[in-house]
Scaffold this motif. Structure first.
Motif, PDB file in Angstrom:
ATOM      1  N   SER A   1       4.776  -4.870  11.039  1.00 44.63           N
ATOM      2  CA  SER A   1       3.658  -5.301  10.460  1.00 44.63           C
ATOM      3  C   SER A   1       3.703  -5.017   8.884  1.00 44.63           C
ATOM      4  N   VAL A   2       4.388  -3.742   8.607  1.00 42.69           N
ATOM      5  CA  VAL A   2       4.629  -3.310   7.147  1.00 42.69           C
ATOM      6  C   VAL A   2       5.545  -4.309   6.608  1.00 42.69           C
ATOM      7  N   VAL A   3       6.959  -4.823   7.173  1.00 40.62           N
ATOM      8  CA  VAL A   3       7.578  -5.617   6.637  1.00 40.62           C
ATOM      9  C   VAL A   3       6.777  -7.029   6.234  1.00 40.62           C
TER      10      VAL A   3
ATOM     11  N   MET B   1      13.178   2.942  -8.594  1.00 42.06           N
ATOM     12  CA  MET B   1      13.175   2.218  -7.529  1.00 42.06           C
ATOM     13  C   MET B   1      13.027   0.782  -7.620  1.00 42.06           C
ATOM     14  N   ARG B   2      13.456  -0.083  -6.712  1.00 43.38           N
ATOM     15  CA  ARG B   2      13.398  -1.435  -7.278  1.00 43.38           C
ATOM     16  C   ARG B   2      12.062  -2.020  -6.577  1.00 43.38           C
ATOM     17  N   ASP B   3      11.649  -2.959  -7.537  1.00 46.22           N
ATOM     18  CA  ASP B   3      10.349  -3.643  -7.190  1.00 46.22           C
ATOM     19  C   ASP B   3      10.542  -4.302  -5.731  1.00 46.22           C
TER      20      ASP B   3
ATOM     21  N   GLY C   1      15.259   5.186   6.534  1.00 43.66           N
ATOM     22  CA  GLY C   1      15.036   5.845   5.283  1.00 43.66           C
ATOM     23  C   GLY C   1      16.206   5.197   4.589  1.00 43.66           C
ATOM     24  N   ARG C   2      16.065   5.482   3.071  1.00 39.91           N
ATOM     25  CA  ARG C   2      17.301   5.204   2.348  1.00 39.91           C
ATOM     26  C   ARG C   2      17.184   6.043   1.081  1.00 39.91           C
ATOM     27  N   GLY C   3      18.312   6.707   0.723  1.00 42.23           N
ATOM     28  CA  GLY C   3      18.119   7.766  -0.626  1.00 42.23           C
ATOM     29  C   GLY C   3      17.115   8.435  -0.332  1.00 42.23           C
ATOM     30  N   HIS C   4      16.253   8.491  -1.234  1.00 44.01           N
ATOM     31  CA  HIS C   4      15.014   9.562  -1.434  1.00 44.01           C
ATOM     32  C   HIS C   4      14.080   9.398  -0.413  1.00 44.01           C
ATOM     33  N   MET C   5      14.034   7.938   0.250  1.00 46.68           N
ATOM     34  CA  MET C   5      13.132   7.669   1.162  1.00 46.68           C
ATOM     35  C   MET C   5      13.040   8.327   2.662  1.00 46.68           C
ATOM     36  N   PRO C   6      11.910   8.748   2.852  1.00 44.58           N
ATOM     37  CA  PRO C   6      12.018   9.428   4.275  1.00 44.58           C
ATOM     38  C   PRO C   6      12.305   8.191   5.506  1.00 44.58           C
ATOM     39  N   ALA C   7      12.769   8.500   6.706  1.00 43.45           N
ATOM     40  CA  ALA C   7      12.771   7.861   7.497  1.00 43.45           C
ATOM     41  C   ALA C   7      11.417   7.426   8.374  1.00 43.45           C
ATOM     42  N   TYR C   8      10.872   6.305   8.754  1.00 41.43           N
ATOM     43  CA  TYR C   8       9.593   6.041   9.176  1.00 41.43           C
ATOM     44  C   TYR C   8       9.628   5.863  10.749  1.00 41.43           C
ATOM     45  N   GLU C   9      10.838   5.694  11.296  1.00 45.80           N
ATOM     46  CA  GLU C   9      10.866   5.168  12.583  1.00 45.80           C
ATOM     47  C   GLU C   9      10.011   6.048  13.682  1.00 45.80           C
TER      48      GLU C   9
ATOM     49  N   GLN D   1      -1.563   3.316   2.715  1.00 47.82           N
ATOM     50  CA  GLN D   1      -1.735   4.843   3.051  1.00 47.82           C
ATOM     51  C   GLN D   1      -0.258   5.456   2.926  1.00 47.82           C
ATOM     52  N   LYS D   2       0.758   4.867   3.387  1.00 52.51           N
ATOM     53  CA  LYS D   2       1.933   5.833   3.468  1.00 52.51           C
ATOM     54  C   LYS D   2       3.172   5.381   2.482  1.00 52.51           C
ATOM     55  N   CYS D   3       2.898   4.184   1.890  1.00 54.68           N
ATOM     56  CA  CYS D   3       3.954   3.559   0.976  1.00 54.68           C
ATOM     57  C   CYS D   3       3.639   3.444  -0.455  1.00 54.68           C
ATOM     58  N   GLY D   4       2.368   3.330  -0.710  1.00 52.87           N
ATOM     59  CA  GLY D   4       1.951   3.001  -2.087  1.00 52.87           C
ATOM     60  C   GLY D   4       2.081   4.298  -2.955  1.00 52.87           C
ATOM     61  N   GLY D   5       2.014   5.205  -2.579  1.00 47.19           N
ATOM     62  CA  GLY D   5       2.120   6.286  -3.657  1.00 47.19           C
ATOM     63  C   GLY D   5       3.399   6.219  -4.240  1.00 47.19           C
ATOM     64  N   CYS D   6       4.650   5.945  -3.547  1.00 52.25           N
ATOM     65  CA  CYS D   6       6.225   5.735  -4.166  1.00 52.25           C
ATOM     66  C   CYS D   6       6.065   4.400  -4.728  1.00 52.25           C
ATOM     67  N   HIS D   7       5.865   3.316  -3.810  1.00 53.34           N
ATOM     68  CA  HIS D   7       6.105   2.033  -4.203  1.00 53.34           C
ATOM     69  C   HIS D   7       5.186   1.139  -5.121  1.00 53.34           C
ATOM     70  N   GLY D   8       4.038   1.973  -5.276  1.00 54.90           N
ATOM     71  CA  GLY D   8       2.977   1.546  -5.899  1.00 54.90           C
ATOM     72  C   GLY D   8       2.137   0.482  -4.773  1.00 54.90           C
TER      73      GLY D   8
ATOM     74  N   LYS E   1      15.212 -11.223  -1.127  1.00 55.47           N
ATOM     75  CA  LYS E   1      16.308 -12.001  -0.207  1.00 55.47           C
ATOM     76  C   LYS E   1      16.975 -11.205   0.946  1.00 55.47           C
ATOM     77  N   GLN E   2      16.773  -9.766   1.075  1.00 54.53           N
ATOM     78  CA  GLN E   2      17.195  -9.207   2.350  1.00 54.53           C
ATOM     79  C   GLN E   2      16.495  -9.663   3.543  1.00 54.53           C
ATOM     80  N   THR E   3      17.053  -9.480   4.599  1.00 55.12           N
ATOM     81  CA  THR E   3      16.293 -10.125   5.929  1.00 55.12           C
ATOM     82  C   THR E   3      15.510  -9.052   6.315  1.00 55.12           C
TER      83      THR E   3
HETATM   84  C1  HEC Z   1       8.718   9.473  -1.175  1.00 53.75           C
HETATM   85  C2  HEC Z   1       8.725   8.040  -1.741  1.00 53.75           C
HETATM   86  C3  HEC Z   1       8.902   6.767  -0.857  1.00 53.75           C
HETATM   87  C4  HEC Z   1       7.848   6.632   0.134  1.00 53.75           C
HETATM   88  C5  HEC Z   1       6.760   7.357   0.684  1.00 53.75           C
HETATM   89  C6  HEC Z   1       8.337   5.136   0.705  1.00 53.75           C
HETATM   90  N1  HEC Z   1       9.468   4.986  -0.007  1.00 53.75           N
HETATM   91 FE1  HEC Z   1      10.554   3.142   0.401  1.00 53.75          FE
HETATM   92  N2  HEC Z   1      11.936   3.635  -0.915  1.00 53.75           N
HETATM   93  C7  HEC Z   1      11.791   4.899  -1.843  1.00 53.75           C
HETATM   94  C8  HEC Z   1      12.888   5.049  -2.571  1.00 53.75           C
HETATM   95  C9  HEC Z   1      13.573   6.159  -3.431  1.00 53.75           C
HETATM   96  C10 HEC Z   1      13.992   3.786  -2.189  1.00 53.75           C
HETATM   97  C11 HEC Z   1      15.167   3.412  -2.984  1.00 53.75           C
HETATM   98  C12 HEC Z   1      16.154   4.026  -2.124  1.00 53.75           C
HETATM   99  C13 HEC Z   1      17.301   3.796  -2.626  1.00 53.75           C
HETATM  100  O1  HEC Z   1      17.988   2.384  -2.549  1.00 53.75           O
HETATM  101  O2  HEC Z   1      18.019   4.688  -3.463  1.00 53.75           O
HETATM  102  C14 HEC Z   1      13.048   2.942  -1.137  1.00 53.75           C
HETATM  103  C15 HEC Z   1      13.549   1.816  -0.609  1.00 53.75           C
HETATM  104  C16 HEC Z   1      12.720   1.050   0.233  1.00 53.75           C
HETATM  105  C17 HEC Z   1      13.075  -0.198   0.566  1.00 53.75           C
HETATM  106  C18 HEC Z   1      14.441  -0.872   0.345  1.00 53.75           C
HETATM  107  C19 HEC Z   1      14.223  -1.615  -0.826  1.00 53.75           C
HETATM  108  C20 HEC Z   1      15.379  -1.985  -1.688  1.00 53.75           C
HETATM  109  O3  HEC Z   1      15.565  -1.275  -2.765  1.00 53.75           O
HETATM  110  O4  HEC Z   1      16.116  -2.567  -1.284  1.00 53.75           O
HETATM  111  C21 HEC Z   1      12.150  -0.617   1.390  1.00 53.75           C
HETATM  112  C22 HEC Z   1      12.046  -1.876   2.059  1.00 53.75           C
HETATM  113  C23 HEC Z   1      11.175   0.204   1.422  1.00 53.75           C
HETATM  114  N3  HEC Z   1      11.425   1.406   0.584  1.00 53.75           N
HETATM  115  C24 HEC Z   1       9.997   0.245   2.086  1.00 53.75           C
HETATM  116  C25 HEC Z   1       8.927   1.223   2.237  1.00 53.75           C
HETATM  117  C26 HEC Z   1       7.990   1.229   3.082  1.00 53.75           C
HETATM  118  C27 HEC Z   1       7.139   0.076   3.885  1.00 53.75           C
HETATM  119  C28 HEC Z   1       7.278   2.630   2.940  1.00 53.75           C
HETATM  120  C29 HEC Z   1       6.006   3.076   3.956  1.00 53.75           C
HETATM  121  C30 HEC Z   1       6.045   3.052   5.157  1.00 53.75           C
HETATM  122  C31 HEC Z   1       7.883   3.340   2.044  1.00 53.75           C
HETATM  123  N4  HEC Z   1       9.016   2.780   1.563  1.00 53.75           N
HETATM  124  C32 HEC Z   1       7.869   4.732   1.574  1.00 53.75           C
HETATM  125  C33 HEC Z   1      10.867   6.048  -1.955  1.00 53.75           C
HETATM  126  C34 HEC Z   1       9.670   5.899  -0.840  1.00 53.75           C
END
Ligand code: HEC
Length: 109
Positions: A98-100, A57-59, A80-88, A35-42, A67-69
């Motif tokens: 459960s997502v991890v 984005m990395r696979d 969140g990280r970079g373009h990815m929003p925070a999900y806390e 629902q929440k992650c597949g749109g970006c991460h596949g 290899k990350q903990t």
């Molecule tokens: C809007 C697009 C988007 C969505 C939605 C999103 N992510 Fe991400 N995610 C990213 C991007 C971009 C990065 C890479 C950030 C960077 O390192 O620049 C990332 C990085 C990550 C990483 C770290 C992987 C690494 O490269 O080390 C994890 C784990 C992760 N996402 C999990 C999730 C999970 C779980 C969800 C759903 C709850 C989610 N993401 C939703 C865009 C997204």
């Protein structure tokens, strides 16, 4: 009266079923991920999506990510990280866990 009863019983049963399902599915890592992650991460985590390519984005199933903990991954998802929003605040720590776990499952495939 009788007709009414025949109508309410299935309606009630259906309502309970729907409730039970909607309570269960958000807790499942797989459901949350799709629902929440597949749109970006596949859906398979390989980031083979328009956004995934655009942001390079990395696979998630790759060794660099796997290899990350668990706490590294949890932090990335929570804060969140970079373009990815925070999900806390959206998911809370239990659902993030459960997502991890589901990301680990994807890594095994
Ligand atoms: C809007 C697009 C988007 C969505 C939605 C999103 N992510 Fe991400 N995610 C990213 C991007 C971009 C990065 C890479 C950030 C960077 O390192 O620049 C990332 C990085 C990550 C990483 C770290 C992987 C690494 O490269 O080390 C994890 C784990 C992760 N996402 C999990 C999730 C999970 C779980 C969800 C759903 C709850 C989610 N993401 C939703 C865009 C997204």
């Amino acid at each position: 009266m009788r007709l009414l009863r025949w109508l309410t019983v299935p309606a009630l049963a259906g309502g309970i079923l729907v409730c039970a399902q909607s309570q269960k599915s958000p807790q499942s890592g797989e459901a949350i991920y799709k629902q929440k992650c597949g749109g970006c991460h596949g859906l398979d985590g390989k980031a083979d999506t328009t956004i995934g390519k655009q942001w390079k984005m990395r696979d998630l199933t790759s060794p660099e990510v796997q290899k990350q903990t668990d706490s590294d991954l949890t932090r990335a998802i929570a804060n969140g990280r970079g373009h990815m929003p925070a999900y806390e605040l959206i998911l809370g720590s239990e659902r993030i866990q459960s997502v991890v776990a589901y990301i680990r499952e994807l890594g095994k495939k």
